[in-house]
Design an enzyme around this catalytic site. Sequence first.
Site, PDB file in Angstrom:
ATOM      1  N   CYS A 108       0.849  -1.185   0.000  1.00 24.69           N
ATOM      2  CA  CYS A 108       0.000   0.000   0.000  1.00 24.69           C
ATOM      3  C   CYS A 108       0.890   1.242   0.000  1.00 24.69           C
ATOM      4  CB  CYS A 108      -0.868  -0.007   1.234  1.00 24.69           C
ATOM      5  SG  CYS A 108      -1.720  -1.575   1.459  1.00 24.69           S
TER       6      CYS A 108
ATOM      7  N   ARG B 146       1.280   1.676  -6.112  1.00 21.01           N
ATOM      8  CA  ARG B 146       1.522   0.704  -5.036  1.00 21.01           C
ATOM      9  C   ARG B 146       0.281  -0.110  -4.710  1.00 21.01           C
ATOM     10  NH1 ARG B 146       6.255   1.408  -1.834  1.00 21.01           N
ATOM     11  NH2 ARG B 146       5.267  -0.057  -0.436  1.00 21.01           N
TER      12      ARG B 146
ATOM     13  N   TRP C 146      -3.674  -2.024  -1.416  1.00 19.33           N
ATOM     14  CA  TRP C 146      -3.622  -3.263  -2.203  1.00 19.33           C
ATOM     15  C   TRP C 146      -3.996  -4.362  -1.209  1.00 19.33           C
ATOM     16  CZ3 TRP C 146      -1.050  -7.983  -2.150  1.00 19.33           C
ATOM     17  CH2 TRP C 146      -1.100  -8.713  -3.349  1.00 19.33           C
TER      18      TRP C 146
ATOM     19  N   ASN D 220       1.137   0.188   6.125  1.00 18.14           N
ATOM     20  CA  ASN D 220       1.585  -0.586   4.968  1.00 18.14           C
ATOM     21  C   ASN D 220       2.425  -1.737   5.501  1.00 18.14           C
ATOM     22  OD1 ASN D 220       2.549  -1.511   2.494  1.00 18.14           O
ATOM     23  ND2 ASN D 220       4.294  -0.106   2.550  1.00 18.14           N
ATOM     24  N   GLY D 221       2.060  -2.956   5.086  1.00 13.59           N
ATOM     25  CA  GLY D 221       2.792  -4.129   5.569  1.00 13.59           C
ATOM     26  C   GLY D 221       1.811  -5.206   5.988  1.00 13.59           C
TER      27      GLY D 221
ATOM     28  N   GLU E  65       9.720 -13.507 -20.473  1.00 12.94           N
ATOM     29  CA  GLU E  65       9.372 -12.112 -20.182  1.00 12.94           C
ATOM     30  C   GLU E  65       8.216 -11.638 -21.073  1.00 12.94           C
ATOM     31  OE1 GLU E  65       9.712 -10.171 -17.875  1.00 12.94           O
ATOM     32  OE2 GLU E  65       9.410  -8.173 -18.692  1.00 12.94           O
TER      33      GLU E  65
ATOM     34  N   LYS F 209       4.585 -10.264 -19.659  1.00  8.42           N
ATOM     35  CA  LYS F 209       4.023  -8.951 -20.014  1.00  8.42           C
ATOM     36  C   LYS F 209       2.580  -9.115 -20.506  1.00  8.42           C
ATOM     37  CE  LYS F 209       6.071  -6.861 -18.420  1.00  8.42           C
ATOM     38  NZ  LYS F 209       7.290  -6.940 -17.689  1.00  8.42           N
TER      39      LYS F 209
ATOM     40  N   GLU G 102       0.129 -10.044 -17.622  1.00 11.24           N
ATOM     41  CA  GLU G 102      -0.087  -8.952 -16.676  1.00 11.24           C
ATOM     42  C   GLU G 102      -1.079  -7.922 -17.164  1.00 11.24           C
ATOM     43  OE1 GLU G 102       3.563  -7.221 -14.434  1.00 11.24           O
ATOM     44  OE2 GLU G 102       4.213  -7.848 -16.416  1.00 11.24           O
TER      45      GLU G 102
ATOM     46  N   HIS H   6       7.201 -32.635 -24.925  1.00  8.37           N
ATOM     47  CA  HIS H   6       7.114 -33.463 -23.720  1.00  8.37           C
ATOM     48  C   HIS H   6       5.824 -33.193 -22.957  1.00  8.37           C
ATOM     49  CE1 HIS H   6      11.109 -34.958 -24.444  1.00  8.37           C
ATOM     50  NE2 HIS H   6      11.509 -33.711 -24.666  1.00  8.37           N
TER      51      HIS H   6
ATOM     52  N   LYS I 291       2.884  -2.136  -8.016  1.00 10.41           N
ATOM     53  CA  LYS I 291       4.243  -1.941  -8.513  1.00 10.41           C
ATOM     54  C   LYS I 291       5.296  -2.429  -7.526  1.00 10.41           C
ATOM     55  CE  LYS I 291       7.128  -0.168 -11.497  1.00 10.41           C
ATOM     56  NZ  LYS I 291       7.275  -0.995 -12.715  1.00 10.41           N
TER      57      LYS I 291
END
Length: 600
Positions: A2, A27, A74, A100-101, A478, A482, A485, A501, A595
Amino acid sequence: MCGIVGFVGKDNAVHKLIHGLKTLEYRGYDSAGVALLQDNDITVVKDKGRIANLENILNYEELTGTIGIAHTRWATHGIPSKDNAHPHMDPHHHFAVVHNGILENYLELKDFLLSKGYSFVSETDSEVIPILMEYYYEQEKDVLKAFKKTLKDLRGSYAILVISPLLPNTILVAKKNSPLVIGKGKDGIYAASDIPAIISYTKDFYFLEDGESAVIDDEIHFYDSEFKEIHKDSKTIHWDMSAIDKNGFPDYMLKEIHEQPDALKNSLNGLDHPVGFLNFSLDKKYLESIREIYIVACGTAMHAGLVGRYAIEQICRIPTRVEVASEFRYQNPIVDEHTLCIFISQSGETADTIAALKLAKKLGAKTLTITNVFESSITREADYTIYTHAGPEIAVASTKAYISQVGMMVALAIYIAELLGKNQSEVAQIKKELLELPSLMKQVIDKNQEYLKIAKKMVSVQDLFYIGRGNDYHVAMEGSLKLKEISYIHSEAYQAGELKHGPIALIEDGTFVFGIITDPKLSEKTLSNLEEVKSRGANVVLVTNEDIKEDIVIPIPKTNTLLSPILAIIPLQFVAYFIAKEKGLDVDKPRNLAKSVTVE
Ligand code: F6R
C-alpha cells in the site's frame, strides 16, 4: 504494497495528501482514504475504488485540517471495501492509523482485544493497531507510552502513521520491514512510503531504519528500537520531476517503452571506466575466490537475472544460478563466503528479495544489489549497490527497468571478466556491441505500427505461447509475463525443445505461437519445433534477426546473442501493450497487481 502519506504543517493538508496518493497509486489501487485532525476530532473519508473515486466524495471546503494521513490500498487481509479501507480508528476515535505491511500476529492481538471487549469493523490486520493503542492509552493515559507499547506488540512488517486529537499537531511514525521516508519542507513536515509522494514539496529526506520511530510536530524527533532519542542527518535528493509526467503519451507504459534506449544509455554511462560505472570496486582476489554466483529476484527482475546468468557463465565461466526470491530461503541454500549473491529489484522494496538478501548475508556471502530506486530499502542492506539509471518507472508492468537490469547484468559480467582477465577479445567486442544497442533499439521501436497490426489479430484469443532456446527462452518468459499482466490473456513460455514433452497437447487450429530466434547455433532446432506446432494448426509469429521465411515475421537487428534479449523483448512488449489497449484495459494499473510488492 500500500502507499501511505502524511503531513503536519500550517497549510491545508488534504490537497497535499491527495497529490501524494496519486503519485503512490502504483503501489495499490483498490481503495483509498484520508484522515484529518480538525476541531479536536478526526475526520475520515474513505471508499472502495481508485483515488479518483475518493476525490469525488471529498468535500474540500469542509476539510480544513492541517494535519492528516492518507492511504491507497492493495488488499491483503479482507476484500477491497469501504470498511477495509484505511485509515482505521479505535471505537473512541482517539487514533487514526494508516499501515503498509502485514502484521503476522494480528489474529492473536485481535483475540486479545476482543476478550477485552473491543469490537472491529474491518477484516484487516491493520485495525488492531488503533485499537491496541486505545487499550494501552486507557491504562497509561499517555499517547507516546501507548504508541511504544503497541509497537512492542507488533510482529511482521509495518510502516505506520498515526494521528490523534489527544496529541494535536503531531504524527507518530514507525517502520519495520516496510519503506518509510520523512521529508522536511518549507510549509511543514511530510512522511510517506515513497519519495515520489512528497518530492514536489521537499528535497531533504530522512530515512528510518527498521525498528525506528519518530514523533513529528514542528520538529522531527527520532527514536531507536529501544525508544532512545537519536540524531539523524538528512539526505538531499534531486529528482527530475518531468520523468513522472506522461509527456504526451496516453499511458506511462507506452512512454516507458519508448524511453528504453535512453534508459539503457544512462545505465551504461561510464562503462568504459569500471570504477566510475560501479561506484565501488570488487577485489580481484575476492572474485577469484568465488565458487558460485547466485542471482535472486522476482518476476521480471528474475527474468533479467536469467539473461545475466547466461552472460556471466559464457564470459566469466563462473557457475551461476538464478533463484526466485520467494523460494530462496526455503531451499537451505548452499551459500557461504565463497558465494557472491546478486539481488535484482527495480523498486528495491520487494519483501521476498530483501528477506533473501538478509539470509545470504547471514550465511556469509557478499551481497550486491542492482536496483533502480535511490536509497531504497535493499540498498541499505546490501554490501554493494549498482543503480540502474532507468528513471522512475510508473507503469506496473516493467519495461525500461528490465532493459536496464539486463544491460547492467551484462555490464557486470564484462567487469568481472575484465578483472579476471578472461576472454578478453570476446569481452571487448560484447562491450562495443552493448554500447551500440540504444540506436538499434530505436530502430525496433520505430516499427511499432507493424506490431499493432499483429496484436490486432490476437485480441480475442484465449491462450498464447512463446517458445525459444537459450537466451531466446528467457525473452519468451518475459514476453509471456508482459502479456498476462496487462491483457489478462493466458499464456505460457516454454523451452522450444520441451514442447513435445507435454504442452504441445494444448496446440490446436489457430493457436498463436511466438517463436524467438536470435542465436544462429540454435535456429535450426527452434525452427523444427515451430514446424511441429504449425503442423498441428498453430499460427507462428517469428521474432528473429535471421533471414527466415515465415507467415508473420518481426525482424530485429543482429547483435551478440548475449545481448539479443534487449532487442527481442521490445516487439513483445508492444504486442502485449496493443492487445491490452485494443481490449480497453488500463495498461498502467492492471487488475490485482501493484508496482512495489512489500509483502511476502
Ligand atoms: C512485471 C513486474 C514484476 C516485478 C517483480 C519484482 O512487469 O514488474 O514481475 O519485476 O514484482 O519487482 P522489483 O523489481 O521491484 O523487485
